[in-house]
Design a protein around this motif. Structure first.
Motif, mmCIF file in Angstrom:
data_model
loop_
_atom_site.group_PDB
_atom_site.id
_atom_site.type_symbol
_atom_site.label_atom_id
_atom_site.label_comp_id
_atom_site.label_asym_id
_atom_site.label_seq_id
_atom_site.Cartn_x
_atom_site.Cartn_y
_atom_site.Cartn_z
ATOM 1 N N ASP A 132 -4.819 4.797 0.109
ATOM 2 C CA ASP A 132 -3.845 3.734 0.414
ATOM 3 C C ASP A 132 -3.026 4.084 1.648
ATOM 4 O OD1 ASP A 132 -4.601 1.981 -1.526
ATOM 5 O OD2 ASP A 132 -2.848 2.246 -2.813
ATOM 6 N N ALA A 133 -2.642 5.353 1.781
ATOM 7 C CA ALA A 133 -1.867 5.765 2.957
ATOM 8 C C ALA A 133 -2.685 5.571 4.230
ATOM 9 C CB ALA A 133 -1.435 7.214 2.814
ATOM 10 N N ASN A 134 -3.966 5.931 4.181
ATOM 11 C CA ASN A 134 -4.822 5.756 5.356
ATOM 12 C C ASN A 134 -5.011 4.291 5.696
ATOM 13 O OD1 ASN A 134 -5.159 8.513 5.688
ATOM 14 N ND2 ASN A 134 -7.078 8.589 4.534
ATOM 15 N N ARG A 135 -5.190 3.483 4.670
ATOM 16 C CA ARG A 135 -5.348 2.044 4.905
ATOM 17 C C ARG A 135 -4.069 1.449 5.476
ATOM 18 N NH1 ARG A 135 -6.565 -2.269 0.094
ATOM 19 N NH2 ARG A 135 -6.530 -4.191 1.339
ATOM 20 N N ALA A 136 -2.919 1.921 4.955
ATOM 21 C CA ALA A 136 -1.635 1.421 5.455
ATOM 22 C C ALA A 136 -1.441 1.787 6.921
ATOM 23 C CB ALA A 136 -0.494 1.993 4.612
ATOM 24 N N SER A 137 -1.950 2.939 7.332
ATOM 25 C CA SER A 137 -1.777 3.366 8.725
ATOM 26 C C SER A 137 -2.425 2.397 9.705
ATOM 27 C CB SER A 137 -2.344 4.774 8.916
ATOM 28 O OG SER A 137 -3.760 4.761 8.841
ATOM 29 N N GLU B 133 2.719 9.677 7.741
ATOM 30 C CA GLU B 133 2.397 11.070 8.071
ATOM 31 C C GLU B 133 3.034 12.020 7.069
ATOM 32 O OE1 GLU B 133 0.197 12.381 10.167
ATOM 33 O OE2 GLU B 133 -0.346 10.258 10.320
ATOM 34 N N LYS B 134 4.226 11.678 6.592
ATOM 35 C CA LYS B 134 4.881 12.501 5.568
ATOM 36 C C LYS B 134 4.059 12.484 4.281
ATOM 37 C CE LYS B 134 9.233 12.733 2.926
ATOM 38 N NZ LYS B 134 8.702 12.346 1.621
ATOM 39 N N LEU B 135 3.597 11.298 3.891
ATOM 40 C CA LEU B 135 2.760 11.196 2.696
ATOM 41 C C LEU B 135 1.478 12.014 2.848
ATOM 42 C CD1 LEU B 135 2.917 7.398 1.688
ATOM 43 C CD2 LEU B 135 3.970 9.320 0.500
ATOM 44 N N ARG B 136 0.871 11.928 4.020
ATOM 45 C CA ARG B 136 -0.363 12.670 4.243
ATOM 46 C C ARG B 136 -0.146 14.171 4.157
ATOM 47 N NH1 ARG B 136 -4.758 10.716 6.438
ATOM 48 N NH2 ARG B 136 -4.937 12.507 7.854
ATOM 49 N N ARG B 137 0.973 14.646 4.675
ATOM 50 C CA ARG B 137 1.267 16.081 4.571
ATOM 51 C C ARG B 137 1.449 16.489 3.117
ATOM 52 N NH1 ARG B 137 4.437 14.963 9.168
ATOM 53 N NH2 ARG B 137 6.337 14.868 7.906
ATOM 54 N N LEU C 119 0.819 -1.213 0.000
ATOM 55 C CA LEU C 119 0.000 0.000 0.000
ATOM 56 C C LEU C 119 0.850 1.259 0.000
ATOM 57 C CD1 LEU C 119 -2.756 -1.190 2.482
ATOM 58 C CD2 LEU C 119 -3.073 -0.696 0.047
ATOM 59 N N LEU C 120 1.959 1.246 0.734
ATOM 60 C CA LEU C 120 2.841 2.416 0.728
ATOM 61 C C LEU C 120 3.465 2.618 -0.656
ATOM 62 C CD1 LEU C 120 4.665 2.148 4.184
ATOM 63 C CD2 LEU C 120 2.750 3.610 3.531
ATOM 64 N N ALA C 121 3.902 1.525 -1.279
ATOM 65 C CA ALA C 121 4.485 1.635 -2.615
ATOM 66 C C ALA C 121 3.436 2.079 -3.623
ATOM 67 C CB ALA C 121 5.095 0.296 -3.034
ATOM 68 N N ARG C 122 2.203 1.555 -3.476
ATOM 69 C CA ARG C 122 1.159 1.945 -4.420
ATOM 70 C C ARG C 122 0.740 3.397 -4.216
ATOM 71 N NH1 ARG C 122 -4.380 -1.478 -5.231
ATOM 72 N NH2 ARG C 122 -4.967 -0.427 -3.294
ATOM 73 N N SER C 123 0.755 3.854 -2.971
ATOM 74 C CA SER C 123 0.455 5.265 -2.714
ATOM 75 C C SER C 123 1.451 6.162 -3.433
ATOM 76 C CB SER C 123 0.485 5.529 -1.200
ATOM 77 O OG SER C 123 0.148 6.864 -0.923
ATOM 78 N N GLU C 124 2.716 5.780 -3.390
ATOM 79 C CA GLU C 124 3.744 6.548 -4.109
ATOM 80 C C GLU C 124 3.477 6.549 -5.614
ATOM 81 O OE1 GLU C 124 7.433 5.497 -1.038
ATOM 82 O OE2 GLU C 124 7.241 4.468 -2.961
ATOM 83 N N ALA C 125 3.074 5.390 -6.138
ATOM 84 C CA ALA C 125 2.785 5.310 -7.571
ATOM 85 C C ALA C 125 1.604 6.204 -7.935
ATOM 86 C CB ALA C 125 2.497 3.860 -7.965
ATOM 87 N N TYR C 126 0.574 6.220 -7.090
ATOM 88 C CA TYR C 126 -0.583 7.089 -7.351
ATOM 89 C C TYR C 126 -0.170 8.562 -7.336
ATOM 90 C CZ TYR C 126 -4.193 3.445 -7.024
ATOM 91 O OH TYR C 126 -5.012 2.366 -7.260
ATOM 92 N N ILE C 127 0.732 8.930 -6.416
ATOM 93 C CA ILE C 127 1.217 10.314 -6.374
ATOM 94 C C ILE C 127 1.923 10.663 -7.674
ATOM 95 C CG2 ILE C 127 2.878 11.857 -5.265
ATOM 96 C CD1 ILE C 127 2.203 10.470 -2.608
ATOM 97 N N THR C 128 2.764 9.766 -8.164
ATOM 98 C CA THR C 128 3.471 9.993 -9.432
ATOM 99 C C THR C 128 2.489 10.190 -10.570
ATOM 100 O OG1 THR C 128 5.315 8.615 -8.669
ATOM 101 C CG2 THR C 128 5.179 9.041 -11.036
ATOM 102 N N LEU C 129 1.359 9.494 -10.518
ATOM 103 C CA LEU C 129 0.349 9.569 -11.575
ATOM 104 C C LEU C 129 -0.665 10.693 -11.337
ATOM 105 C CD1 LEU C 129 -0.245 5.741 -11.954
ATOM 106 C CD2 LEU C 129 0.701 7.241 -13.714
ATOM 107 N N SER C 130 -0.398 11.517 -10.316
ATOM 108 C CA SER C 130 -1.299 12.639 -9.986
ATOM 109 C C SER C 130 -2.713 12.155 -9.685
ATOM 110 C CB SER C 130 -1.323 13.673 -11.129
ATOM 111 O OG SER C 130 -0.039 14.200 -11.363
#
Length: 279
Positions: free
Chosen positions: A250-255, A268-272, A231-242
Motif C-alpha cells: 500500500d505504501a508503494n502504491r501510495a507513492s 519514506e518513513k513507513l518504508r524505513r 492507502l496510507l491509512a490502510r498501510s498503518e492498519a496493516y502495520i498494526t496487524l503485523s
C-alpha cells in the motif's frame, strides 16, 4: 355462496398488501390534486408532531405530474415500501417510492423530509448540537430513514462517541441498500470514511477498518488524492496487524498517487519502518 364470496372479499381487503395500496393511492391522488390537508391527514402521529401542515406545503412545488404502475417493492412487519412511475410535466418518467408504516391499525406516512432539511441547515451552520436533536427526532419519525441515521452517525462522530458512531453509520449504510433517500455516493463514501477512522483509531479495531478501506477504494471515480489518503491509512492498519507485506504494498502504491511533499516524506518513513530497500 354469497357469504363465501363476501368472506373472501373481506379477507383480501384486510390483507396488509391490499390495505397499504389503497392508502398509497389515496395519498398520491391527494398530492396530485394538491389536496395537501388530505395527504397530511395520512401522516403518522410522530410525523405530524414534527411537521406542520404549512411546513409540509412549503416542501411541495407547483409541477404538474401523474403517477402509474404502483407496486410493492419491499415488505417487512409493520412497513411496506411501494414504487411507482412518476411523470412530471416536461421531464422523462422516473421511478419514485413511498413508504407506509402500520400505526393503530392504519397505514400511515412516516414523513420526515421537512425535518431533514432543517438538520442539513444546522449542520451547514456548524450547529451540530441542534442537528443532533433534530436527527434524533427524524429517526423517531422514521427509523428506516438512511439520511436520519447518517446525520446521527455524523453527530456521534463529532461528539467522539465511538460506539454510537459505529451503530448509526452501519444502520445508515444498511438501510440505504433498501430504502430510498438523498444519500448519494459521496455521502455513502463519507459514512464509510467515518467508520474506517472510528475502527482504526477510536475503537482500535484495524481489522474492521480494512473492510471499510476496501469498500471506499471500490467506489467509482475515486480521486488519486482520496486513494492516496486511504492507502496510507490502510498501510498503518496493516502495520498494526503485523502484516508488513501488505503494508509495504500500500505504501508503494501510495507513492505513485500522492502528490503532496509531506505525504512522500511520510511514505519514506513507513518504508524505513518496514525495512524496505530504497526506491
Amino acid at each position: 355462496m354469497a357469504s363465501v364470496i363476501g368472506a373472501w372479499y373481506f379477507n383480501e381487503n384486510a390483507k396488509p398488501e391490499s390495505a397499504v395500496q389503497r392508502a398509497a393511492v389515496q395519498y398520491l391522488e391527494s398530492l396530485r390534486r394538491r389536496d395537501y390537508p388530505a395527504a397530511y391527514a395520512q401522516f403518522s402521529d410522530a410525523a405530524r408532531k414534527y411537521c406542520t401542515l404549512d411546513e409540509f406545503v412549503a416542501t411541495r412545488d407547483s409541477s404538474t405530474w401523474t403517477w402509474s404502475d404502483l407496486r410493492i417493492e419491499h415488505q417487512e412487519p409493520g412497513a411496506i415500501l411501494l414504487a411507482y412511475e412518476l411523470k412530471v410535466e416536461g421531464s422523462a418518467p422516473k421511478t419514485d417510492r413511498v413508504l407506509f408504516v402500520e400505526e393503530n391499525g392504519k397505514w400511515v406516512r412516516p414523513y420526515s423530509w421537512a425535518l431533514l432539511k432543517k438538520i442539513e441547515e444546522h449542520f451547514d451552520k456548524n450547529n451540530a448540537d441542534m442537528g443532533l436533536v433534530l436527527a434524533q427526532a427524524a429517526a423517531s419519525v422514521n427509523p428506516r430513514d438512511p439520511m436520519a441515521r447518517g446525520y446521527l452517525c455524523e453527530a456521534a462522530y463529532y461528539r467522539k462517541s465511538a460506539a454510537d458512531t459505529e451503530r448509526q453509520c452501519l444502520a445508515a449504510i444498511d438501510l440505504a441498500r433498501v430504502y430510498p433517500s438523498n444519500l448519494d455516493l459521496k455521502s455513502l463514501y463519507h459514512l464509510h470514511a467515518i467508520l474506517a477512522d472510528t475502527y482504526k483509531n477510536a475503537l482500535q479495531k484495524p481489522d474492521l477498518a480494512l473492510d471499510q478501506f476496501a469498500q471506499m477504494l471500490a467506489f467509482p471515480s475515486i480521486s488519486p488524492a482520496d486513494q492516496c489518503e486511504i492507502l496510507l491509512a490502510r498501510s498503518e492498519a496493516y502495520i498494526t496487524l503485523s502484516r508488513p507485506g501488505e503494508a509495504l504494498a500500500d505504501a508503494n502504491r501510495a507513492s505513485q498517487l500522492c502528490v503532496r511533499p509531506q505525504d512522500q516524506v511520510y511514505i519514506e518513513k513507513l518504508r524505513r519502518e518496514l525495512n524496505a530497500p530504497p526506491q
